[in-house]
Design a protein around this motif. Structure first.
Motif, short mmCIF file in Angstrom:
data_model
loop_
_atom_site.label_atom_id
_atom_site.label_comp_id
_atom_site.label_asym_id
_atom_site.label_seq_id
_atom_site.Cartn_x
_atom_site.Cartn_y
_atom_site.Cartn_z
N LYS A 2 0.84 -1.19 0.00
CA LYS A 2 0.00 0.00 0.00
C LYS A 2 0.87 1.24 0.00
N VAL A 3 0.59 2.14 -0.95
CA VAL A 3 1.32 3.39 -1.08
C VAL A 3 0.35 4.55 -0.84
N ILE A 4 0.71 5.44 0.08
CA ILE A 4 -0.06 6.66 0.30
C ILE A 4 0.71 7.82 -0.31
N THR A 29 -3.30 5.15 -2.59
CA THR A 29 -4.26 6.04 -1.96
C THR A 29 -3.70 7.46 -1.97
N LYS A 87 4.04 3.63 10.80
CA LYS A 87 3.62 3.77 9.40
C LYS A 87 2.13 4.08 9.27
N ASP A 102 -4.90 6.04 8.72
CA ASP A 102 -4.68 5.15 7.59
C ASP A 102 -3.23 4.67 7.66
N TYR A 104 0.36 2.79 5.79
CA TYR A 104 1.08 2.67 4.52
C TYR A 104 2.25 1.70 4.65
N ASP A 105 2.65 1.16 3.51
CA ASP A 105 3.93 0.45 3.42
C ASP A 105 5.00 1.41 2.91
N LEU A 107 5.37 5.65 1.72
CA LEU A 107 4.74 6.96 1.75
C LEU A 107 5.42 7.86 0.73
#
Length: 456
Positions: A2-4, A29, A87, A102, A104-105, A107
């Motif tokens: 997951k990338v924010i 996201t 994170k 939320d 993230y893995d 950012l």
């Protein structure tokens, strides 16, 4: 994974598009404070001046397009905190006021920059505006309709472009700057002298070498006067263009920053926290002419860096080549551009340099029309490597700065430039290209230095 992505103007949009196109299995996201993405703030003056008729054309992407690529878009959402240890981010919905966390893995910090607002008495008066985003552009247009005298504070690219737009709209214009000449970060004096003469010829008031100390207003709370260290200027509207600061408060004391707050990155766009990437106006660039990390907020840097973020998070491992800070401007019929160091910045960095200046027509004099071109190339006194260059002409010769940007990046010498293969065609140039001529001038200058006396 997951990338924010926090912030989605140039760098953020490029990162999202690249991630989605290279690896569509990544969960993306986006949190963006505004209701739009990808606004070209460099087009504000064209919009204000009426050249760009349709504001929608100043956007090259949209939330819907990024959604169609698989990104989860949260518009009008502000990230309040970043917990780098766990994170997580704390986010506020600006419409409902609700907050939530939320995770993230990876950012991506593409939070951009914001105009500097100096702590001047009266700064909060009405009709003192900023020039950065879409809403501010519309505000400038709306306010300009009913005023006669506009004062622009800051003689950088944005400031002088707005001066031109206001003058062409029939406004009386005053340009104030604390430096002794305009555009001093981009061009040397012999170039800015030419532009200043054009401005004076348009009855634009130049108020240089003075600092604003106070704004005064009327009973309605709108600005009516700008007071500086050298004088007072009646005005109906003020535009602040005094520079930008990176929006990086969320990462203070969490990653390595420059003194001004710009994020330091490595060649793969990672911060000192390897799970946090950064790009665009929020971070420093690797400046090739000096080898330093420097803050140079340019849209071109942002889209390149954002694209690299996308590739590197997706596992492509593409290195950042750095920048020369290449930029251009069209003003009152003059086309100008620069790349790398000017004399001012070379001296500031204690770099020994020499300069080759060419004043030549852009094409043969037997052609029906031709225009004078002024080109200046700086090179290292010892290594002879090209350090920087500037050009100005009524003819558009600005692409030469892109060529010299490549020369600086590849450490080409001024002597090699003299004999590089460039085409000749009378419609476009002369048998010796203007760039060749600069190199030849430097070679001839060096030959004079080493020539042995021959006697009589």
């Amino acid at each position: 994974m997951k990338v924010i992505v926090i912030g989605c103007t140039h760098a953020g949009t490029a990162a999202v598009k690249t991630l989605a196109n290279v690896n569509n299995n990544i969960d993306i996201t986006v949190y963006e404070k505004n209701n739009n993405v990808s606004f070209l703030s460099c087009g504000i003056a064209l919009y204000v001046g009426g050249v760009a008729k349709d504001a929608s054309q100043l956007f090259y992407s949209s939330p819907d397009e990024l959604k169609s690529l698989g990104a989860t878009m949260h518009m009008e959402h502000e990230v309040l905190e970043i917990d780098t240890e766990n994170k997580k981010v704390l986010v506020k919905d600006l419409n409902s006021g609700e907050t939530r966390s939320d995770f993230y893995d990876k950012l991506v910090m593409t939070t951009g920059s914001w105009p500097i607002i100096p702590p001047i008495e009266g700064i909060r008066l009405g009709n003192i505006l900023l020039s950065k985003n879409y809403n501010q552009a519309n505000d400038i247009i709306a306010k300009t309709k009913d005023v006669n005298h506009v004062t622009v504070i800051g003689a950088g690219y944005i400031g002088v472009e707005l001066v031109e737009a206001f003058e062409q709209n029939g406004k009386k214009v005053t340009l104030i700057d604390s430096e002794d000449r305009i555009l001093n970060k981009y061009l040397d004096k012999e170039f800015t002298d030419i532009i200043e003469e054009e401005l004076k010829g348009k009855d634009i008031e130049l108020a240089l070498q003075q600092t604003v100390t106070k704004f005064e207003g009327n009973e309605a709370g709108n600005v009516t006067k700008v007071i500086t260290t050298k004088g007072e200027y009646e005005t109906d509207l003020v535009i602040l263009c005094v520079g930008f600061r990176p929006n990086t408060g969320l990462l203070k004391d969490k990653v390595d920053l420059l003194p001004n707050g710009a994020i330091k990155i490595n060649e793969y766009m990672q911060t000192s926290d390897p799970d946090i990437y950064a790009a665009g106006d929020s971070c420093a660039v690797n400046y090739n002419p000096t080898g330093d990390k420097v803050y140079i907020p340019l849209a071109t840097n942002a889209v390149r860096m954002g694209t690299l973020v996308g590739y590197n998070i997706a596992g492509q491992n593409v290195k950042y080549m750095g920048t020369q800070g290449t930029s251009g401007l069209h003003l009152f019929g003059l086309s100008m551009a620069s790349t790398g160091l000017t004399e001012l910045t070379a001296k500031a960095n204690n770099i020994p340099y020499e300069a080759a200046t060419i004043i030549e027509n852009d094409r043969p004099e037997f052609m029906p029309t031709f225009e004078e071109v002024r080109l200046k190339v700086l090179y290292h006194q010892e290594t002879r490597e090209i350090l920087g260059a500037q050009i100005i002409s009524k003819a558009d010769m600005t692409q030469m700065m892109n060529t010299l940007s490549v020369c600086i990046q590849t450490k080409m010498t001024i002597d090699e430039l003299a004999f590089v293969d460039f085409f000749f065609q009378p419609h476009f140039n002369k048998p010796w290209n203007t760039l060749n001529q600069a190199g030849l001038a430097a070679v001839a200058k060096q030959a004079e230095k080493v020539k042995e006396p021959t006697g009589v």
